[in-house]
Motif scaffolding. Sequence first.
Motif, short mmCIF file in Angstrom:
data_model
loop_
_atom_site.label_atom_id
_atom_site.label_comp_id
_atom_site.label_asym_id
_atom_site.label_seq_id
_atom_site.Cartn_x
_atom_site.Cartn_y
_atom_site.Cartn_z
N GLU A 1 -2.12 -2.99 -9.12
CA GLU A 1 -2.68 -1.64 -9.13
C GLU A 1 -1.48 -0.66 -9.33
O GLU A 1 -1.44 0.18 -10.40
CB GLU A 1 -3.71 -1.34 -8.23
CG GLU A 1 -4.10 0.14 -8.42
CD GLU A 1 -5.24 0.66 -7.31
OE1 GLU A 1 -5.86 1.56 -7.77
OE2 GLU A 1 -5.52 -0.19 -6.54
N THR A 2 -0.57 -0.96 -8.66
CA THR A 2 0.61 0.14 -8.55
C THR A 2 1.37 -0.02 -9.98
O THR A 2 1.83 0.94 -10.29
CB THR A 2 1.60 -0.23 -7.41
OG1 THR A 2 0.64 -0.13 -5.98
CG2 THR A 2 2.79 0.63 -7.38
N ASP B 1 -2.87 -4.58 -4.74
CA ASP B 1 -2.14 -3.45 -4.30
C ASP B 1 -0.87 -3.34 -5.21
O ASP B 1 -0.48 -2.57 -5.89
CB ASP B 1 -1.83 -3.31 -3.07
CG ASP B 1 -2.96 -2.83 -2.27
OD1 ASP B 1 -3.75 -2.14 -2.51
OD2 ASP B 1 -2.92 -3.54 -1.21
N ARG C 1 -6.47 -4.18 -11.01
CA ARG C 1 -6.96 -4.64 -9.50
C ARG C 1 -8.12 -5.57 -9.76
O ARG C 1 -8.28 -6.67 -8.73
CB ARG C 1 -7.34 -3.39 -8.99
CG ARG C 1 -7.78 -3.46 -7.50
CD ARG C 1 -8.04 -2.14 -6.53
NE ARG C 1 -7.93 -2.66 -5.11
CZ ARG C 1 -6.82 -2.39 -4.43
NH1 ARG C 1 -5.91 -2.05 -4.79
NH2 ARG C 1 -6.93 -2.98 -3.17
N THR D 1 6.93 -5.07 -6.04
CA THR D 1 6.21 -4.22 -6.93
C THR D 1 7.28 -3.75 -8.08
O THR D 1 6.59 -3.67 -9.11
CB THR D 1 5.95 -2.94 -6.13
OG1 THR D 1 5.07 -3.16 -5.06
CG2 THR D 1 5.60 -1.72 -6.97
N ARG E 1 1.90 1.80 -3.51
CA ARG E 1 1.02 2.44 -4.37
C ARG E 1 0.82 4.03 -4.07
O ARG E 1 0.85 4.76 -5.22
CB ARG E 1 -0.22 1.91 -4.08
CG ARG E 1 -1.44 2.42 -4.86
CD ARG E 1 -2.80 1.80 -4.55
NE ARG E 1 -3.98 2.52 -5.31
CZ ARG E 1 -4.43 3.59 -5.13
NH1 ARG E 1 -3.92 4.24 -4.09
NH2 ARG E 1 -5.29 3.94 -6.00
N GLU F 1 0.94 -1.13 0.16
CA GLU F 1 0.12 -0.03 -0.09
C GLU F 1 0.64 1.30 0.10
O GLU F 1 0.46 2.22 -0.66
CB GLU F 1 -0.99 -0.11 1.10
CG GLU F 1 -2.04 -0.96 1.11
CD GLU F 1 -2.90 -1.22 2.25
OE1 GLU F 1 -4.07 -1.66 2.50
OE2 GLU F 1 -2.42 -0.76 3.39
N ALA G 1 -5.32 0.63 -14.14
CA ALA G 1 -4.98 0.34 -12.74
C ALA G 1 -6.42 -0.59 -12.37
O ALA G 1 -6.35 -1.55 -11.55
CB ALA G 1 -4.85 1.39 -12.04
#
Length: 414
Positions: A92-93, A89, A74, A156, A32, A29, A70
């Motif tokens: 989406e990032t 997360d 997700r 990530t 992101r 998180e 995104a």
Amino acid sequence: MDLYRPADRERIVAEPPKRVSAPERTQFERDRARVVHAASTRRLAAKTQVVGPQADDFVRNRLTHSLEVAQVARDMSRALNGPASEQPDIAETAALAHDLGHPPFGHNGEDVLAELAAGVGGFEGNAQTLRILTRLEAKTFDADGGSVGLNLTRATLDACTKYPWRNGERPGPKFGVYEDDLPVFDWLRAPGAGQRQCVEAQIMDLADDVAYSVHDVEDGIVAGKIDLATLDLDGVAETVADWYVPGFDRARAEATIADLRAAGCWIAEGAAYDGSRRSQAMLKNLTSDVIGRFCGAVKEATYAAGGGPFARFGADLVVPEQTRLEIALLKGIAAHYVMKSDDRVAKMDHQRNVLSGLVEHLAATAPRDLDRQFADDWRAAGDDAARLRVVVDQVASLTDVTALAWHERLCRGL
């Protein structure tokens, strides 16, 4: 089940727990949030997706495209692993970050910079994204005083790596890392991963394909450039064959449209877009149905293949051949009617002149006309190749509007 190991949560520079009072967030998180608040993300609002962002108020730009990618990424991740997983997360990032490295003027600008930087390792938007995330976007510095960019977690950063190989390691222009960024690339890649995408990067990649195949057609319809009821199927098929699927022909185009029509994912016979609210709603519902069709088919095929968990290198997405052809058809329609249009080709020539003129001028006058951070990089560069890379970094960071303004100011003496 925890899908991620401690190594997946590691950062290039270890960070102590936050001392400020704030809601507790997971490591992913925090990643992101860093991408959302990055200056490079804000610049996407003034960068071309297909049509220039200044063309009208409706057309998508790189930022709105990234937000849509995104959302698809997700939802796809949640469908695979459930709402309790941390993977949404990460996916989406990666989707939010996937276009950070694109220069002004979309793929046209990318081609120009690739030619100008050919002697120093080339230019590629995805390699530039890695460079931004791990070097150019200032947030964290290592013990030696060097920038490590946003200092994202290993998982990530790997999810953001769409093409996990060096320039020349595969045929074609796509690659994911420059030579002087290899140390961080080697750090983020899992041992033995080779050139394989992690599944989070596969989700981002699919979401990108799905979003721009559908939304570019939507933009073209609203702009009056595309009418799905009167397609030049020979021209569309030729574009698909040249750009996306070799051997694609009119018969395959007709069959693919028939499949979409049978599924209710095509404009009904006799319907036409006229700008009314009812017509707008029809088009929006159509795009939602098509996206759902594509993502649902991939989810079903991936589950049918078994395996898992659907994280890191535990599994691969499975994209059915029919889905691949339907996505390619939509991309081909947008390419044929928008990207290859005569007015856009003329504009692209001017854009190429703008970027090549900027690189030539800045290379000759640096560090005088560079932004402070790039001027510092230029002074620290060890040779001419490294200095040219800094100039390319500067030009790539500009938006469409600032590139034009800089060219007026610096290259025309105005």
